[in-house]
Design a protein around this motif. Structure first.
Motif: not given
Length: 239
Positions: A92, A13, A89, A95, A20, A83-87
């Motif tokens: 969908t 991590c 958010r 999901d 990043e 991780y805002q776009h994967e976990y």
């Protein structure tokens, strides 16, 4: 309960965070957040996992109190950015379909999105002008309530009737809404008794989730020391 972390997972991590930050530093220069090093990440993780005060780590990590708080802010901002776009958010349609199918398979409730529960997180450093707004009589001190959100659109059928909105399982403290399915207080026949048993058994999942959250991240178990609601929200998104 003490938090236990896998050193390899933490190292992986941190490597992602450092990569990043290196990519961001090549394009945008940031003056508000300090450069995250392993020592500063350790300070942030210890504040999250063990609810340490920032000045409690000054001799061990040679980091001042203000720098420790800045490290915590920079750490959760970086985690949210990663991780805002994967976990982090909203779910969908795919999901939601997977969630409803899994809940129906495990608990036997068609169309259920999850269980609704709340947890009061004590707010030690709340502004004096807001203390009346965030204080309940049974708590005696300001708290922030953590709970689930609105029900999404889900199409399902029960006994030949079609429904177009999902629902949550809840207990008796919540209002009588169509998206909240509560148990019977006093079941009078075998059918309602069986429903009460299944509903309460399914709701144990979210109660266990809050217990695991408090056990792994003791900053949630202790009173929050942040001064703003946004910082408390970002800390919750991080953990």
């Amino acid at each position: 309960m003490n938090a236990f972390f896998n050193p390899e997972a933490i190292s992986a991590c941190l490597n992602v965070i450092f990569d990043e930050e290196d990519n961001q530093s090549q394009t945008v220069s940031s003056f508000s957040a300090p450069k995250l090093t392993r020592r500063k990440c350790i300070s942030a993780i210890r504040q999250l996992a063990y609810s340490y005060k920032a000045d409690a780590l000054d001799e061990y990590l040679q980091i001042a109190q203000d720098t420790g708080y800045q490290c915590l802010d920079a750490f959760y901002k970086c985690v949210i950015h990663l991780y805002q776009h994967e976990y982090l958010r909203r779910p969908t349609e795919v999901d939601i379909e997977w969630l409803t199918a899994k809940h129906e398979q495990v608990h036997g409730f068609p169309g259920i999105v999850g269980s609704k529960d709340c947890m009061h997180w004590g707010w030690r450093n709340s502004p004096v002008a807001w203390q009346g707004q965030y204080t309940r009589g049974d708590k005696g001190h300001p708290t922030i309530m953590l709970e689930a959100d609105r029900a999404p659109q889900v199409e399902f059928s029960v006994n030949g009737h079609r429904f177009g909105k999902g629902y949550y399982l809840a207990n008796g403290i919540y209002p009588e809404w169509a998206t909240l399915v509560k148990s019977f207080k006093c079941p009078m026949d075998p059918k309602t008794t069986k429903f009460k048993r299944y509903q309460e058994a399914a709701r144990k999942d979210v109660e266990r989730a809050f217990g695991v959250l408090q056990g792994h991240w003791q900053i949630v178990e202790q009173q929050a020391r942040a001064y703003s609601v946004n910082k408390i929200k970002h800390i919750m998104l991080c953990v």
